[in-house]
Design a protein around this motif. Structure first.
Motif, PDB file in Angstrom:
ATOM      1  N   ALA A 101     -13.823   5.290 -12.107  1.00 43.59           N
ATOM      2  CA  ALA A 101     -12.868   6.402 -12.240  1.00 43.59           C
ATOM      3  C   ALA A 101     -12.143   6.659 -10.921  1.00 43.59           C
ATOM      4  O   ALA A 101     -10.922   6.822 -10.901  1.00 43.59           O
ATOM      5  N   SER A 102     -12.874   6.664  -9.818  1.00 47.50           N
ATOM      6  CA  SER A 102     -12.254   6.914  -8.506  1.00 47.50           C
ATOM      7  C   SER A 102     -11.361   5.752  -8.098  1.00 47.50           C
ATOM      8  O   SER A 102     -10.259   5.952  -7.585  1.00 47.50           O
ATOM      9  N   LYS A 162      -8.735  18.430   2.278  1.00 42.29           N
ATOM     10  CA  LYS A 162      -8.680  19.604   1.404  1.00 42.29           C
ATOM     11  C   LYS A 162      -8.475  19.217  -0.056  1.00 42.29           C
ATOM     12  O   LYS A 162      -7.651  19.775  -0.760  1.00 42.29           O
ATOM     13  N   GLY A 163      -9.229  18.204  -0.492  1.00 41.99           N
ATOM     14  CA  GLY A 163      -9.210  17.805  -1.893  1.00 41.99           C
ATOM     15  C   GLY A 163      -8.119  16.845  -2.300  1.00 41.99           C
ATOM     16  O   GLY A 163      -8.030  16.483  -3.465  1.00 41.99           O
ATOM     17  N   THR A 164      -7.300  16.396  -1.363  1.00 41.44           N
ATOM     18  CA  THR A 164      -6.207  15.480  -1.679  1.00 41.44           C
ATOM     19  C   THR A 164      -6.315  14.225  -0.825  1.00 41.44           C
ATOM     20  O   THR A 164      -6.451  14.319   0.399  1.00 41.44           O
ATOM     21  N   ASN A 167     -21.379   8.899  -5.828  1.00 39.32           N
ATOM     22  CA  ASN A 167     -20.883   8.297  -7.060  1.00 39.32           C
ATOM     23  C   ASN A 167     -19.624   9.052  -7.497  1.00 39.32           C
ATOM     24  O   ASN A 167     -19.197   9.991  -6.825  1.00 39.32           O
ATOM     25  N   ASP A 168     -19.067   8.639  -8.633  1.00 37.92           N
ATOM     26  CA  ASP A 168     -17.841   9.287  -9.134  1.00 37.92           C
ATOM     27  C   ASP A 168     -18.000  10.793  -9.302  1.00 37.92           C
ATOM     28  O   ASP A 168     -17.095  11.563  -8.972  1.00 37.92           O
ATOM     29  N   ASP A 169     -19.148  11.222  -9.822  1.00 37.33           N
ATOM     30  CA  ASP A 169     -19.358  12.652 -10.060  1.00 37.33           C
ATOM     31  C   ASP A 169     -19.356  13.454  -8.755  1.00 37.33           C
ATOM     32  O   ASP A 169     -18.791  14.549  -8.697  1.00 37.33           O
ATOM     33  N   GLN A 170     -19.996  12.918  -7.729  1.00 40.45           N
ATOM     34  CA  GLN A 170     -20.030  13.618  -6.436  1.00 40.45           C
ATOM     35  C   GLN A 170     -18.635  13.676  -5.804  1.00 40.45           C
ATOM     36  O   GLN A 170     -18.257  14.694  -5.218  1.00 40.45           O
ATOM     37  N   ILE A 171     -17.896  12.596  -5.922  1.00 38.62           N
ATOM     38  CA  ILE A 171     -16.522  12.585  -5.402  1.00 38.62           C
ATOM     39  C   ILE A 171     -15.679  13.613  -6.152  1.00 38.62           C
ATOM     40  O   ILE A 171     -14.966  14.413  -5.543  1.00 38.62           O
ATOM     41  N   LYS A 172     -15.783  13.609  -7.474  1.00 42.90           N
ATOM     42  CA  LYS A 172     -15.020  14.554  -8.294  1.00 42.90           C
ATOM     43  C   LYS A 172     -15.345  15.992  -7.917  1.00 42.90           C
ATOM     44  O   LYS A 172     -14.439  16.827  -7.777  1.00 42.90           O
ATOM     45  N   GLN A 173     -16.620  16.315  -7.722  1.00 41.07           N
ATOM     46  CA  GLN A 173     -17.029  17.670  -7.353  1.00 41.07           C
ATOM     47  C   GLN A 173     -16.456  18.067  -5.987  1.00 41.07           C
ATOM     48  O   GLN A 173     -15.972  19.184  -5.811  1.00 41.07           O
ATOM     49  N   ALA A 174     -16.494  17.142  -5.027  1.00 33.08           N
ATOM     50  CA  ALA A 174     -15.947  17.430  -3.694  1.00 33.08           C
ATOM     51  C   ALA A 174     -14.441  17.666  -3.763  1.00 33.08           C
ATOM     52  O   ALA A 174     -13.903  18.511  -3.038  1.00 33.08           O
ATOM     53  N   LEU A 175     -13.753  16.952  -4.644  1.00 34.33           N
ATOM     54  CA  LEU A 175     -12.310  17.153  -4.811  1.00 34.33           C
ATOM     55  C   LEU A 175     -12.038  18.532  -5.431  1.00 34.33           C
ATOM     56  O   LEU A 175     -11.112  19.233  -4.998  1.00 34.33           O
ATOM     57  N   ILE A 176     -12.828  18.910  -6.410  1.00 37.46           N
ATOM     58  CA  ILE A 176     -12.675  20.227  -7.042  1.00 37.46           C
ATOM     59  C   ILE A 176     -12.882  21.336  -6.013  1.00 37.46           C
ATOM     60  O   ILE A 176     -12.161  22.337  -6.002  1.00 37.46           O
ATOM     61  N   GLU A 177     -13.851  21.125  -5.108  1.00 37.28           N
ATOM     62  CA  GLU A 177     -14.157  22.112  -4.069  1.00 37.28           C
ATOM     63  C   GLU A 177     -13.189  22.048  -2.887  1.00 37.28           C
ATOM     64  O   GLU A 177     -13.336  22.795  -1.930  1.00 37.28           O
ATOM     65  N   LYS A 178     -12.207  21.158  -2.968  1.00 40.49           N
ATOM     66  CA  LYS A 178     -11.175  21.000  -1.926  1.00 40.49           C
ATOM     67  C   LYS A 178     -11.780  20.694  -0.552  1.00 40.49           C
ATOM     68  O   LYS A 178     -11.332  21.181   0.475  1.00 40.49           O
ATOM     69  N   GLN A 179     -12.813  19.855  -0.556  1.00 42.91           N
ATOM     70  CA  GLN A 179     -13.448  19.448   0.695  1.00 42.91           C
ATOM     71  C   GLN A 179     -12.601  18.411   1.420  1.00 42.91           C
ATOM     72  O   GLN A 179     -11.745  17.756   0.827  1.00 42.91           O
ATOM     73  N   SER A 180     -12.865  18.249   2.716  1.00 40.06           N
ATOM     74  CA  SER A 180     -12.259  17.187   3.525  1.00 40.06           C
ATOM     75  C   SER A 180     -13.368  16.214   3.890  1.00 40.06           C
ATOM     76  O   SER A 180     -14.411  16.617   4.408  1.00 40.06           O
TER      77      SER A 180
END
Length: 120
Positions: free
Chosen positions: A60-61, A78-80, A5-18
């Motif tokens: 949001a996403s 890497k979060g982008t 969901n949006d929250d999980q996507i947002k968290q992965a972006l904050i953590e700079k995941q790929s």
């Protein structure tokens, strides 16, 4: 394929995941075909960091990335967000587009027609 969901996507972006996120809607026929291709891709390459997201519940996403049509695969490095894939052409194409997320971009599907006939 795990649903995010949006929250999980947002968290992965904050953590700079790929990772990659497959945005879909439940009644979209093209989305169903794309999901089947992605399921095959995941069978071939289970390490792909591929998630799914129902666009109806991810406003949001969808707005942040200005997703213009569904299905859409957003490739995040890497979060982008680095690429938006709207044309799901084939399993081979999807693997070529997503394998770099696992460092296996040099691999490709080989068909029997790629080999010369060795019969006399």
């Amino acid at each position: 394929m795990q649903e995010w969901n949006d929250d999980q996507i947002k968290q992965a972006l904050i953590e700079k995941q790929s990772f990659a996120v497959f945005f879909h809607t439940p009644f979209c026929g093209t989305c169903k075909v794309a999901r089947r291709m992605l399921d095959v891709a995941l069978t071939i390459e289970p390490e792909l960091p591929l998630k799914a997201c129902n666009a109806n519940y991810a406003g949001a996403s969808v707005q942040k990335w200005k997703i213009s049509s569904i299905p859409c695969i957003v490739v995040v490095e890497k979060g982008t967000a680095s690429r938006f894939i709207y044309a799901v052409k084939s399993v081979d194409y999807l693997l070529a587009e997503l394998r770099h997320l696992t460092g296996m971009q040099h691999l490709r599907i080989v068909a029997s027609s790629d080999f010369p006939d060795n019969t006399p």
